[in-house]
Design an enzyme around this catalytic site. Structure first.
Site, mmCIF file in Angstrom:
data_model
loop_
_atom_site.group_PDB
_atom_site.id
_atom_site.type_symbol
_atom_site.label_atom_id
_atom_site.label_comp_id
_atom_site.label_asym_id
_atom_site.label_seq_id
_atom_site.Cartn_x
_atom_site.Cartn_y
_atom_site.Cartn_z
ATOM 1 N N THR A 106 35.844 48.753 41.840
ATOM 2 C CA THR A 106 36.113 50.105 41.340
ATOM 3 C C THR A 106 35.136 50.456 40.229
ATOM 4 O OG1 THR A 106 38.409 49.800 41.944
ATOM 5 C CG2 THR A 106 37.935 51.641 40.499
ATOM 6 N N ARG B 187 40.854 52.348 33.838
ATOM 7 C CA ARG B 187 41.826 51.431 34.453
ATOM 8 C C ARG B 187 42.614 50.782 33.334
ATOM 9 N NH1 ARG B 187 40.773 47.097 39.115
ATOM 10 N NH2 ARG B 187 40.926 49.046 40.266
ATOM 11 N N HIS C 137 46.560 54.338 42.444
ATOM 12 C CA HIS C 137 45.130 54.045 42.479
ATOM 13 C C HIS C 137 44.471 55.121 43.341
ATOM 14 C CE1 HIS C 137 41.397 52.082 42.424
ATOM 15 N NE2 HIS C 137 41.745 50.838 42.715
HETATM 16 C C1 NCD Z 1 42.802 46.994 44.223
HETATM 17 C C2 NCD Z 1 43.443 47.259 42.863
HETATM 18 O O1 NCD Z 1 42.791 47.090 41.848
HETATM 19 O O2 NCD Z 1 44.591 47.672 42.890
HETATM 20 N N1 NCD Z 1 41.447 46.685 44.143
HETATM 21 C C3 NCD Z 1 40.526 47.682 44.146
HETATM 22 O O3 NCD Z 1 40.493 48.532 43.296
HETATM 23 N N2 NCD Z 1 39.684 47.727 45.183
HETATM 24 C C4 NCD Z 1 43.547 45.999 45.015
HETATM 25 C C5 NCD Z 1 43.818 44.655 44.406
HETATM 26 O O4 NCD Z 1 43.436 44.359 43.277
HETATM 27 O O5 NCD Z 1 44.435 43.863 45.117
#
Ligand code: NCD
Length: 306
Positions: free
Chosen positions: A52, A101, A129
């Site tokens: 991300t 985040r 998300h």
């Molecule tokens: C996800 C998250 O951070 O929720 N990852 C991501 O952003 N691609 C999924 C995960 O961490 O399992």
């Protein structure tokens, strides 16, 4: 000024336009290479991330802009006790847009209330998300050719997996989507999504424990990791972590055109032997994540590209 906290912040029509823009970026990257020159994206990551954060950074760099930020709470003033509200006021002086985040649900929303730049929720605890959902929608629409008229299996940690919570909320707005929720008893979808979203909207869904039973019916399989960091004790995690392992044998039960998605990172839930199967699209999905974040940055910054 607009923020992105939940996939529902965009109407279906706005989402269509955003996905069209992402597809155009994929087809004509050079047209967009200078569209954010002089603009800065701040990435404020209080929780670990590879895809991300780096896909946001790659997206801004591909648009000709610059990036700044931090990748853990320890390396920011959060370690000194600074509040998210104060941090965002400061970041608003340094950048034009920010992606945040945070392990606490709602932290990006609190930030957006004090911010004078657009704030994008890049994952808040087990809650939402939205940019992963934009990535998932773009992947499904680009590779399946449609959003709607399919059966999707959501498999793994449906309790703590924020990607699943956001994706369900986004998909119920499309016609004829059937959900098969595949999880161990202890990791079933929370009531607020099962009752508050699926039942409330009279959505067709069922719950299964065995992946094998659901497999033949699926047009899409969305695998997820057991979210170790959200468990209260390690023994429970260890008991749950290898509950599902998608391997070549199980793929034999699936339709020939079923697609396997995963937000990544994967741990053991998809055996690497599946990676070469043409139906496994999780690495392409990560590439779509860059295009859709480019489209999102352009949209929130209201940049017109001619
Ligand atoms: C996800 C998250 O951070 O929720 N990852 C991501 O952003 N691609 C999924 C995960 O961490 O399992």
């Amino acid at each position: 000024m607009r923020h992105l906290m939940s996939p529902l912040d965009f109407s279906v029509e706005e989402l269509d336009r955003l996905l069209d823009l992402a597809n155009d970026i994929e087809a004509n990257p050079s047209r967009y290479a200078h569209s954010c020159e002089g603009k800065k994206l701040a990435t404020l990551f209080y929780e670990p991330s590879t895809r991300t954060r780096l896909s946001f950074e790659a997206a801004m760099l591909n648009l000709g802009g610059s990036v700044l930020g931090f990748s853990s709470a320890d390396s920011s003033s959060a370690a000194k006790g600074e509040s998210v509200s104060d941090t965002i006021r400061i970041i608003s002086c340094y950048a034009d847009i920010c992606a945040m985040r945070h392990p606490k649900e709602g932290a990006p929303l609190v930030a957006s209330m004090k911010s004078s730049i657009p704030v994008i929720n890049a994952g808040d605890g087990g809650h939402q998300h939205p940019t992963q959902t934009l990535t998932d929608l773009l992947t499904i629409r680009s590779l399946k050719g449609r959003l709607g008229n399919f059966t999707i299996g959501l498999c793994g940690d449906l309790k703590f997996g924020r990607t699943v919570h956001s994706l369900i909320q986004a998909l119920i707005r499309y016609p004829n989507v059937r959900f098969i929720l595949i999880s161990p008893e202890e990791l079933r979808l929370p009531d607020n999504i099962r009752d508050g979203v699926l039942r409330k909207n009279h959505q067709d869904f069922c719950e299964e424990v065995r992946l094998e039973d659901a497999m033949p019916e699926l047009d899409l399989l969305y695998m997820t990791r057991v979210q170790r960091e959200r468990f209260f004790n390690e023994e429970d995690y260890i008991r749950m972590k290898d509950f599902y392992i998608l391997d070549r044998e199980k793929m034999k039960l699936a339709k020939e055109d079923m697609l396997v998605l995963h937000p990544l990172p994967r741990v053991n839930e998809i055996s690497t032997e599946v990676d070469d199967d043409p139906r496994a699209v999780y690495f392409r999905q990560a590439q779509y994540g860059v295009y859709v974040r480019m489209a999102l940055i352009l949209t929130l910054l209201e940049v017109e590209v001619c």
